[in-house]
Write a protein that holds these residues in place. Structure first.
Motif, short mmCIF file in Angstrom:
data_model
loop_
_atom_site.label_atom_id
_atom_site.label_comp_id
_atom_site.label_asym_id
_atom_site.label_seq_id
_atom_site.Cartn_x
_atom_site.Cartn_y
_atom_site.Cartn_z
N MET A 1 60.55 21.64 74.27
CA MET A 1 60.38 22.66 73.23
C MET A 1 60.23 21.96 71.87
O MET A 1 60.64 20.81 71.70
CB MET A 1 61.59 23.59 73.22
N ASN A 2 59.61 22.70 70.93
CA ASN A 2 59.43 22.15 69.59
C ASN A 2 59.61 23.26 68.55
O ASN A 2 59.80 24.43 68.90
CB ASN A 2 58.06 21.48 69.46
N CYS A 25 51.04 33.69 63.12
CA CYS A 25 51.22 32.25 63.38
C CYS A 25 49.89 31.50 63.40
O CYS A 25 49.87 30.29 63.66
CB CYS A 25 51.94 32.06 64.72
N PHE A 26 48.80 32.24 63.17
CA PHE A 26 47.45 31.64 63.13
C PHE A 26 47.08 30.96 64.45
O PHE A 26 46.53 29.86 64.48
CB PHE A 26 47.35 30.64 61.97
N VAL A 27 47.43 31.63 65.56
CA VAL A 27 47.03 31.15 66.88
C VAL A 27 46.49 32.34 67.66
O VAL A 27 46.62 33.50 67.24
CB VAL A 27 48.21 30.51 67.65
N SER A 28 45.89 32.07 68.81
CA SER A 28 45.40 33.15 69.65
C SER A 28 46.56 33.80 70.39
O SER A 28 47.62 33.18 70.56
CB SER A 28 44.38 32.62 70.65
N GLN A 29 46.34 35.05 70.82
CA GLN A 29 47.40 35.75 71.56
C GLN A 29 47.75 35.03 72.86
O GLN A 29 48.94 34.88 73.18
CB GLN A 29 46.97 37.19 71.83
N PRO A 30 46.76 34.55 73.64
CA PRO A 30 47.11 33.81 74.87
C PRO A 30 47.93 32.56 74.60
O PRO A 30 48.82 32.22 75.38
CB PRO A 30 45.73 33.46 75.45
N LYS A 38 56.29 29.42 78.56
CA LYS A 38 56.67 28.02 78.77
C LYS A 38 58.09 27.75 78.29
O LYS A 38 58.86 27.02 78.93
CB LYS A 38 55.68 27.11 78.05
N LEU A 39 58.44 28.38 77.16
CA LEU A 39 59.79 28.22 76.63
C LEU A 39 60.81 28.83 77.59
O LEU A 39 61.89 28.26 77.80
CB LEU A 39 59.89 28.89 75.25
N GLU A 40 60.48 29.97 78.17
CA GLU A 40 61.37 30.60 79.14
C GLU A 40 61.59 29.68 80.35
O GLU A 40 62.71 29.53 80.82
CB GLU A 40 60.78 31.93 79.61
N ASP A 41 60.49 29.08 80.82
CA ASP A 41 60.60 28.18 81.98
C ASP A 41 61.48 26.98 81.65
O ASP A 41 62.29 26.53 82.47
CB ASP A 41 59.21 27.71 82.41
N THR A 45 65.64 30.86 81.51
CA THR A 45 66.15 32.22 81.32
C THR A 45 65.03 33.09 80.78
O THR A 45 64.12 32.61 80.09
CB THR A 45 67.34 32.24 80.35
N ALA A 46 65.08 34.39 81.11
CA ALA A 46 64.07 35.33 80.63
C ALA A 46 64.40 35.76 79.20
O ALA A 46 65.53 36.16 78.91
CB ALA A 46 64.00 36.54 81.54
N LEU A 47 63.42 35.67 78.31
CA LEU A 47 63.60 36.10 76.93
C LEU A 47 63.08 37.52 76.71
O LEU A 47 63.54 38.21 75.79
CB LEU A 47 62.85 35.15 75.99
N LEU A 48 62.13 37.94 77.56
CA LEU A 48 61.52 39.26 77.44
C LEU A 48 61.61 40.01 78.76
O LEU A 48 61.68 39.41 79.83
CB LEU A 48 60.05 39.13 77.04
#
Length: 296
Positions: A1-2, A25-30, A38-41, A45-48
């Motif tokens: 993570m970062n 955040c100036f990024v694409s939705q995907p 990826k953060l969840e993995d 744990t599930a965040l959503l």
């Protein structure tokens, strides 16, 4: 993570919408969606809640959002400490201001700030007091220029300007053309006010109620210019802060009358977080602002 993953997580919590969070955040939705998964993995744990059409955070997700906000605030503090060691007016500075201050104060000070500090990169944010306070607490803003109220008590404040208020009346009004008015003369009168959320509303109401006046419940303005136009149209009278009042006592169908005994006023301050390492910069900024306000 970062750190960027934390920014995505906080943005999603604030916007409750993947597309809007991605745009912020100036990024694409995907990209944002993929990084959250990826953060969840990585965390295991599930965040959503994935079975909902809405953005719903799990209990763990909500706790981690709060922690992510804290981490981002600490990261910003770290960067500020590094960049603020010299006290020089360089680099980015995010300044928040309220709608009843910004349009009248910022045009007076921005040219001078740019001339005096060419290496200072200003980012200006206008919002109501409660939104600015939250953004300052979260580290999104460096300082605020606003009226001192109870909500700003947790912050350090540098006094900038004691701003009196004047009564604005239609040119057909019985008070048009007089120089000054005592507070007791407002007794029994009805006054136009800003809508809820504006700190100036509370300050003006406090003065009017003490004088025996009452609010016109039929109309609440969204801006000082709306109030001014309503007065010009003969819809009523109101209080306006001095910086929004023209130099002429009569202009565009509105007459301006000084209030005395007592004179209503508000204190304009520069507020910042007590632990901010940019205090020396704020003091320089405040001095420049103070000079321009008192000169006009």
């Amino acid at each position: 993570m970062n750190i960027r993953d934390f920014e995505y997580l906080v943005a999603l919590a604030e916007h409750n919408h993947f597309r809007k969070a991605a745009e912020a955040c100036f990024v694409s939705q995907p990209t944002l969606s993929g990084q959250i998964r990826k953060l969840e993995d990585e965390l295991g744990t599930a965040l959503l809640e994935r079975n909902s059409r809405k953005v719903l955070f799990t209990e763990s997700g909500l706790q981690l959002v709060d922690q992510a906000k804290s981490i981002l605030s600490e990261v910003k503090m770290f960067k500020d400490m590094a960049s603020g060691q010299s006290g020089e007016m360089v680099g980015p500075m995010h300044i928040g201001f309220i709608p009843t201050v910004g349009p009248y104060v910022m045009p007076k000070i921005i040219p001078q700030l740019k001339e005096a500090y060419p290496d200072l990169e200003l980012f200006l944010h206008e919002a109501q007091t409660h939104e600015l306070v939250r953004s300052l607490q979260d580290g999104k803003l460096d300082c605020l220029i606003l009226a001192s109220v109870a909500e700003t008590a947790p912050f350090k404040e540098i006094d900038l300007y004691d701003e009196p208020m004047s009564l604005a009346v239609p040119c057909s009004h019985e008070w048009a053309g007089i120089d000054c008015l005592e507070a007791e003369q407002l007794n029994g009168k009805t006054v136009l006010m800003l809508g809820d959320g504006h700190c100036l509303r509370d300050q003006a109401l406090g003065y009017c109620f003490a004088a025996g006046a009452k609010e016109d419940e039929r109309f609440k303005a969204t801006s000082l210019e709306t109030l001014r136009n309503m007065v010009a149209a003969g819809a009523g009278i109101t209080l306006l802060p001095q910086l929004s009042v023209p130099s002429e006592s009569v202009k565009d169908g509105v007459c301006y009358v000084r209030n005395i005994d007592p004179q209503p006023s508000r204190k304009i301050v520069l507020a910042y977080r007590p632990g901010s390492p940019l205090r020396a910069r704020f003091e320089q900024l405040a001095e420049t602002v103070r000079e321009q306000l008192t000169a006009n």
